[in-house]
Design a protein around this motif. Structure first.
Motif, PDB file in Angstrom:
ATOM      1  N   GLY B  77       0.844  -1.193   0.000  1.00  0.00           N
ATOM      2  CA  GLY B  77       0.000   0.000   0.000  1.00  0.00           C
ATOM      3  C   GLY B  77       0.878   1.241   0.000  1.00  0.00           C
ATOM      4  O   GLY B  77       1.810   1.347  -0.813  1.00  0.00           O
ATOM      5  N   PRO B  78       0.655   2.167   0.928  1.00  0.00           N
ATOM      6  CA  PRO B  78       1.472   3.385   0.962  1.00  0.00           C
ATOM      7  C   PRO B  78       2.840   3.152   1.614  1.00  0.00           C
ATOM      8  O   PRO B  78       3.669   4.050   1.638  1.00  0.00           O
ATOM      9  N   LEU B  79       3.062   1.948   2.144  1.00  0.00           N
ATOM     10  CA  LEU B  79       4.322   1.697   2.852  1.00  0.00           C
ATOM     11  C   LEU B  79       5.371   1.114   1.913  1.00  0.00           C
ATOM     12  O   LEU B  79       5.082   0.244   1.090  1.00  0.00           O
ATOM     13  N   LEU B  80       6.581   1.622   2.053  1.00  0.00           N
ATOM     14  CA  LEU B  80       7.715   1.024   1.349  1.00  0.00           C
ATOM     15  C   LEU B  80       8.629   0.427   2.415  1.00  0.00           C
ATOM     16  O   LEU B  80       9.169   1.145   3.262  1.00  0.00           O
ATOM     17  N   HIS B  81       8.755  -0.897   2.405  1.00  0.00           N
ATOM     18  CA  HIS B  81       9.657  -1.569   3.353  1.00  0.00           C
ATOM     19  C   HIS B  81      10.993  -1.772   2.649  1.00  0.00           C
ATOM     20  O   HIS B  81      11.136  -2.683   1.832  1.00  0.00           O
ATOM     21  N   TRP B  82      11.946  -0.922   2.946  1.00  0.00           N
ATOM     22  CA  TRP B  82      13.281  -1.036   2.343  1.00  0.00           C
ATOM     23  C   TRP B  82      14.109  -2.007   3.181  1.00  0.00           C
ATOM     24  O   TRP B  82      14.048  -1.958   4.413  1.00  0.00           O
ATOM     25  N   ALA B  83      14.863  -2.870   2.528  1.00  0.00           N
ATOM     26  CA  ALA B  83      15.691  -3.823   3.257  1.00  0.00           C
ATOM     27  C   ALA B  83      17.133  -3.744   2.759  1.00  0.00           C
ATOM     28  O   ALA B  83      17.380  -3.782   1.555  1.00  0.00           O
ATOM     29  N   VAL B  84      18.068  -3.588   3.698  1.00  0.00           N
ATOM     30  CA  VAL B  84      19.492  -3.656   3.352  1.00  0.00           C
ATOM     31  C   VAL B  84      20.011  -4.992   3.862  1.00  0.00           C
ATOM     32  O   VAL B  84      19.976  -5.260   5.066  1.00  0.00           O
ATOM     33  N   ARG B  85      20.425  -5.818   2.899  1.00  0.00           N
ATOM     34  CA  ARG B  85      21.050  -7.082   3.287  1.00  0.00           C
ATOM     35  C   ARG B  85      22.558  -6.848   3.325  1.00  0.00           C
ATOM     36  O   ARG B  85      23.172  -6.536   2.295  1.00  0.00           O
ATOM     37  N   LEU B  86      23.136  -6.910   4.500  1.00  0.00           N
ATOM     38  CA  LEU B  86      24.563  -6.629   4.649  1.00  0.00           C
ATOM     39  C   LEU B  86      25.388  -7.805   4.131  1.00  0.00           C
ATOM     40  O   LEU B  86      24.892  -8.931   4.050  1.00  0.00           O
ATOM     41  N   ALA B  87      26.645  -7.513   3.797  1.00  0.00           N
ATOM     42  CA  ALA B  87      27.510  -8.565   3.243  1.00  0.00           C
ATOM     43  C   ALA B  87      27.585  -9.766   4.187  1.00  0.00           C
ATOM     44  O   ALA B  87      27.685 -10.912   3.752  1.00  0.00           O
ATOM     45  N   GLY B  88      27.499  -9.516   5.472  1.00  0.00           N
ATOM     46  CA  GLY B  88      27.576 -10.599   6.453  1.00  0.00           C
ATOM     47  C   GLY B  88      26.302 -11.427   6.576  1.00  0.00           C
ATOM     48  O   GLY B  88      26.262 -12.398   7.316  1.00  0.00           O
ATOM     49  N   GLY B  89      25.242 -11.029   5.853  1.00  0.00           N
ATOM     50  CA  GLY B  89      24.015 -11.814   5.853  1.00  0.00           C
ATOM     51  C   GLY B  89      22.880 -11.182   6.647  1.00  0.00           C
ATOM     52  O   GLY B  89      21.713 -11.493   6.408  1.00  0.00           O
ATOM     53  N   GLU B  90      23.209 -10.289   7.571  1.00  0.00           N
ATOM     54  CA  GLU B  90      22.177  -9.650   8.390  1.00  0.00           C
ATOM     55  C   GLU B  90      21.339  -8.689   7.530  1.00  0.00           C
ATOM     56  O   GLU B  90      21.850  -8.098   6.573  1.00  0.00           O
ATOM     57  N   THR B  91      20.036  -8.562   7.845  1.00  0.00           N
ATOM     58  CA  THR B  91      19.178  -7.654   7.081  1.00  0.00           C
ATOM     59  C   THR B  91      18.593  -6.588   7.994  1.00  0.00           C
ATOM     60  O   THR B  91      18.133  -6.892   9.102  1.00  0.00           O
ATOM     61  N   LYS B  92      18.629  -5.348   7.545  1.00  0.00           N
ATOM     62  CA  LYS B  92      18.028  -4.250   8.294  1.00  0.00           C
ATOM     63  C   LYS B  92      16.896  -3.658   7.465  1.00  0.00           C
ATOM     64  O   LYS B  92      17.078  -3.389   6.277  1.00  0.00           O
ATOM     65  N   VAL B  93      15.746  -3.477   8.083  1.00  0.00           N
ATOM     66  CA  VAL B  93      14.575  -2.972   7.359  1.00  0.00           C
ATOM     67  C   VAL B  93      14.242  -1.563   7.839  1.00  0.00           C
ATOM     68  O   VAL B  93      14.254  -1.284   9.037  1.00  0.00           O
ATOM     69  N   ILE B  94      13.964  -0.679   6.883  1.00  0.00           N
ATOM     70  CA  ILE B  94      13.518   0.676   7.211  1.00  0.00           C
ATOM     71  C   ILE B  94      12.207   0.906   6.463  1.00  0.00           C
ATOM     72  O   ILE B  94      12.159   0.771   5.236  1.00  0.00           O
ATOM     73  N   THR B  95      11.165   1.248   7.182  1.00  0.00           N
ATOM     74  CA  THR B  95       9.874   1.450   6.535  1.00  0.00           C
ATOM     75  C   THR B  95       9.589   2.941   6.372  1.00  0.00           C
ATOM     76  O   THR B  95       9.775   3.724   7.303  1.00  0.00           O
ATOM     77  N   VAL B  96       9.187   3.315   5.164  1.00  0.00           N
ATOM     78  CA  VAL B  96       8.819   4.704   4.889  1.00  0.00           C
ATOM     79  C   VAL B  96       7.344   4.731   4.533  1.00  0.00           C
ATOM     80  O   VAL B  96       6.887   3.968   3.672  1.00  0.00           O
ATOM     81  N   ASP B  97       6.605   5.590   5.196  1.00  0.00           N
ATOM     82  CA  ASP B  97       5.180   5.723   4.926  1.00  0.00           C
ATOM     83  C   ASP B  97       4.986   6.849   3.905  1.00  0.00           C
ATOM     84  O   ASP B  97       5.343   7.996   4.168  1.00  0.00           O
ATOM     85  N   GLY B  98       4.428   6.507   2.765  1.00  0.00           N
ATOM     86  CA  GLY B  98       4.241   7.479   1.693  1.00  0.00           C
ATOM     87  C   GLY B  98       3.309   8.622   2.056  1.00  0.00           C
ATOM     88  O   GLY B  98       3.277   9.637   1.365  1.00  0.00           O
ATOM     89  N   ARG B  99       2.569   8.467   3.131  1.00  0.00           N
ATOM     90  CA  ARG B  99       1.661   9.543   3.546  1.00  0.00           C
ATOM     91  C   ARG B  99       2.355  10.575   4.418  1.00  0.00           C
ATOM     92  O   ARG B  99       1.796  11.622   4.719  1.00  0.00           O
ATOM     93  N   ASP B 100       3.587  10.264   4.853  1.00  0.00           N
ATOM     94  CA  ASP B 100       4.341  11.199   5.693  1.00  0.00           C
ATOM     95  C   ASP B 100       5.295  12.018   4.845  1.00  0.00           C
ATOM     96  O   ASP B 100       6.024  11.463   4.017  1.00  0.00           O
ATOM     97  N   ALA B 101       5.343  13.322   5.113  1.00  0.00           N
ATOM     98  CA  ALA B 101       6.351  14.146   4.457  1.00  0.00           C
ATOM     99  C   ALA B 101       7.664  14.009   5.208  1.00  0.00           C
ATOM    100  O   ALA B 101       7.683  13.610   6.374  1.00  0.00           O
ATOM    101  N   ASN B 102       8.765  14.342   4.521  1.00  0.00           N
ATOM    102  CA  ASN B 102      10.061  14.373   5.192  1.00  0.00           C
ATOM    103  C   ASN B 102      10.030  15.431   6.281  1.00  0.00           C
ATOM    104  O   ASN B 102       9.426  16.482   6.106  1.00  0.00           O
ATOM    105  N   ARG B 103      10.707  15.148   7.383  1.00  0.00           N
ATOM    106  CA  ARG B 103      10.787  16.162   8.438  1.00  0.00           C
ATOM    107  C   ARG B 103      11.819  17.220   8.100  1.00  0.00           C
ATOM    108  O   ARG B 103      11.846  18.287   8.717  1.00  0.00           O
ATOM    109  N   TYR B 104      12.744  16.914   7.187  1.00  0.00           N
ATOM    110  CA  TYR B 104      13.862  17.820   6.965  1.00  0.00           C
ATOM    111  C   TYR B 104      13.864  18.381   5.572  1.00  0.00           C
ATOM    112  O   TYR B 104      13.436  17.776   4.658  1.00  0.00           O
TER     113      TYR B 104
END
Ligand SMILES: Cc1cc2nc3c(=O)[nH]c(=O)nc-3n(C[C@H](O)[C@H](O)[C@H](O)COP(=O)(O)OP(=O)(O)OC[C@H]3O[C@@H](n4cnc5c(N)ncnc54)[C@H](O)[C@@H]3O)c2cc1C
Ligand code: SF4
Ligand code: SF4
Lengths: 573, 104
Positions: B77-104
């Motif tokens: 939906g309006p959410l984008l779940h970005w995932a960074v898979r690190l070289a070591g195998g670990e994954t970090k997820v950052i979710t951005v809500d398309g309904r929110d404006a940038n704070r900066y």
């Protein structure tokens, strides 16, 4: 209405010709082009054709998303305040008439973008939350798909995606259409139009980039905006202005991601390797902020950074999200290195020079109505000159101004012969395209010539390698070398449409380099030391408070000087 | 700076090839997406976002200090779940809500 092709690449030798007719042809379906198409339809029942080399859903500057609307008039401020700001930032070399007519439309453009679905941050009173005096905070990730969707739904507008325009076609000195190639199918387009808008954006890739190796296209300005619009105008004899006012951006090292969000969003200051804040020492104009970093590096106090270390974890997380909305590579860098902005400062550097009329005053010389010196051809956005600091909203306004002017002109000539009957022949363009294809594959060579061009420009025409400095003798050398490269480029060959497109991109960059070199040579002073320094004329000289303009005639660039135009005037050619 | 295609995950829909602002992607004879000239990639992530199969990942070239991480995204939906898979195998997820404006 949108047309899609399939995706397979096939070896090509001959081209099928496809003839298309329209009232208004828009070359480039970017910010200005899409907004112009929508505006034209409010003022005319005529047909619009957008010819776009990529897909308008993700083409041009907005492809990755943007972070803010950089040009907006804050409540309580007048449009004149924006004119004053842009004039001071450009050391006087701006068109007052263009800046004022743009500034007057900025807030309406923002409102229209919001109506199309753009999310804009609100303050407690329900107004737009401002970042500083001129920026509005948004979620700009989907700004291009939103514009494209509005265009797609409009019955008057037809979009030809993956169609790269190569040349304008003229009859009796007036622009009456364009020649184009499909970038994937073996098709040559002959487009007949009653009016044409050039909205192809600016030019990257003229100079050797920050990262000349594998990541050579990891540049700030889209590598696919190759200056085609300038070049087709230059070849057709259009007058250009202020190309020597190049734009050099201050960007995050490596990823070349924008820095404004760090500087303005979390107040990060520029610091050198000794930890000294240097930004105040050089002045705060766009060019001076860049000059500061370049000078600190040149004098051995680099590397320079934006001081972010010490911001909160919450701020850092917000920055990671903000960059995903416009420059995802920077967030990837932060996450994979573990050096997020709260724990480490962000290294910065100056980019290679770009020609971009949305940031500086370089581009087509236009009337107040945004008509170029070629009758029937309008220009808007990064392609149009005289009007710096346009950014997204300003590009929209210029597209709207040009569209209204085109609608008026078409209403005046309604009933006169139009379309196919007056379509000028484009046989020479077809013959040229088929010539390149007949010679077959030489992709390596196109790349090699491009690299050589970038080296020449870097070394002799003030690139990064020379600290953005140039002088008369070097520029003369550059001109000779670029001419030689132009001759060699004429003999290139391509096996498919993509290879052919890359040859045209090189050809257009070389054309633009010729004019750019002439402009750099003609401004015998140093007015914007961050953007370009004349080693032989290191001081500002107010004898040059004028526009340096040019025109190409018979393959030679001739320079004209024109007096400054103020905001009280309406300028006509 | 470039992207790589996970051929096993690619469904051959062709959407990435349509969307790339540099027209750098195409389908090969077997119908899978490929990038013939990865060094021409701008890194805009348009293709990454367009691929519903999450078969395309963005990475930083070693010449600009890339450490092997791979960035993909899943749309919800309006959410984008970005995932960074690190070289070591670990994954970090950052979710951005398309309904929110940038704070900066
Ligand atoms: C990375 C980046 C970030 C930015 N961030 C911001 C921001 O946060 N806020 C802000 O206000 N401004 C920002 N800007 C500036 C702003 O995006 C531009 O000034 C504006 O979008 C320019 O609009 P344009 O229509 O002139 O060019 P574009 O939107 O680039 O459109 C040009 C179009 O022409 C097409 N084209 C080019 N050549 C041809 C050809 N030969 N045939 C057919 N089509 C062709 C291109 O594919 C493209 O679609 C940013 C710019 C960049 C590059
Ligand atoms: S968008 Fe994804 S699934 Fe579709 S062709 Fe491209 S890589 Fe394959
Ligand atoms: S990241 Fe952008 S430039 Fe690179 S292949 Fe994907 S769409 Fe094309």
């Amino acid at each position: 209405m949108q047309e899609q092709g399939h995706n397979k690449m096939t070896p090509v030798s001959a081209l099928r010709t496809c003839r298309v007719e329209t009232d208004l042809l828009i070359i480039g379906g970017g910010t200005a082009g899409c907004f112009a198409a929508l505006t034209f339809c409010k003022h005319s029942k005529g047909s619009v054709l957008i010819a776009e080399k990529a897909d308008i859903r993700r083409s041009g500057c907005l492809a990755a998303g943007v972070n803010a609307l950089n040009a907006y008039i804050a409540p309580g401020k007048a449009p004149q305040s924006y004119v004053d700001y842009a004039r001071a930032d450009a050391e006087g070399i701006v068109r007052g008439d263009l800046l004022l007519t743009m500034s007057e439309g900025l807030n309406e453009a923002a409102a229209e973008l919001e109506r199309l679905g753009l999310v804009i941050l609100k303050d407690a009173g329900g107004g737009y939350a401002m970042r500083g005096e001129r920026n509005v905070k948004i979620n700009g990730e989907n700004i291009k798909p939103l514009l494209a969707e509005a265009v797609r739904r409009h019955p008057q507008i037809r979009v030809l995606n993956h169609v790269n325009v190569t040349d304008l076609t003229l009859r009796d000195g007036a622009v009456r259409g364009a020649a184009a190639i499909d970038v994937r199918q073996p098709v040559f387009y002959e487009i007949a139009a009653r009016a044409v808008l050039c909205a192809t954006g600016g030019a990257s890739g003229l100079y050797r980039p920050n990262n000349p190796g594998f990541s050579r296209h990891k540049m700030w300005y889209p590598p696919f905006n190759t200056g085609a619009g300038y070049a087709m105008g230059i070849r057709a004899g259009a007058e250009m202005t202020s190309l020597e006012m190049r734009f050099v951006a201050l960007r995050c090292k490596g990823t070349i991601a924008p820095t404004g969000t760090l500087a303005q969003g979390v107040g990060a200051r520029q610091v050198n390797a000794r930890g000294e804040v240097y930004e105040g020492r050089y002045g705060l104009s766009t060019s001076q902020r860049l000059l500061g970093t370049v000078t600190e590096n040149a004098e051995g106090r680099g590397p320079c950074c934006l001081r972010t270390a010490g911001i909160t974890k919450g701020q850092s997380d917000d920055l990671l999200r903000a960059y995903l909305n416009m420059a995802p590579s920077q967030t990837l860098r932060w996450v994979e290195s573990g050096r997020t902005p709260d724990v480490a400062d962000v290294p910065i550097e100056g980019t290679e020079p770009y020609i971009v009329g949305g940031h500086t005053a370089a581009g087509y010389w236009v009337s107040t109505a945004r008509e170029t010196t070629l009758p029937g051809l309008y220009a808007a956005g990064d392609a149009a000159g005289g009007c710096p600091q346009k950014y997204v909203t300003g590009a929209c306004v210029e597209g709207a101004i040009a569209a209204r002017a085109a609608a008026r002109a078409l209403a005046e000539t309604a009933g006169q012969q139009g379309g196919a009957e007056t379509a000028p022949p484009a046989q020479s363009a077809l013959a040229e395209a088929e010539g390149f294809l007949r010679r077959g594959q030489s992709g390596e060579q196109t790349d090699a010539l491009e690299e050589e061009m970038q080296s020449v420009m870097d070394e002799y025409a003030g690139g990064i390698g020379q600290g953005y400095q140039c002088h008369a003798e070097g520029l003369a050398e550059a001109d000779g070398k670029i001419r030689a490269l132009e001759a060699r480029a004429g003999g290139l060959g391509a096996a498919d449409m993509q290879g052919l497109t890359w040859i045209y991109e090189l050809r257009d960059r070389l054309t633009l380099c010729r004019s750019l070199i002439a402009h750099l040579a003609a401004r015998r002073e140093t007015r914007w030391p961050g953007f370009v320094r004349r080693a032989d004329y290191p001081a500002k000289d107010d004898a040059f408070l004028l526009y340096v303009n040019s025109r190409m005639q018979g393959g030679e660039v001739s320079i004209l000087h024109r007096p400054l135009v103020g905001e009280a005037e309406t300028y006509e050619h | 700076m470039s992207i790589e295609v996970d051929r096993a995950a690619c469904t051959g829909c062709g959407r990435c090839a349509d969307i790339c602002p540099g027209s750098l992607l195409a389908l090969d004879e077997s119908g899978a997406a490929f990038i013939a000239r990865p060094e021409r990639c701008w890194g805009c992530a348009s293709c990454v976002k367009e691929c519903a199969a999450q078969a395309i990942a963005l990475y930083l070239g070693e010449d600009i200090g890339g450490l092997g991480g791979r960035l993909t995204v899943r749309r919800d939906g309006p959410l984008l779940h970005w995932a960074v898979r690190l070289a070591g195998g670990e994954t970090k997820v950052i979710t951005v809500d398309g309904r929110d404006a940038n704070r900066y």
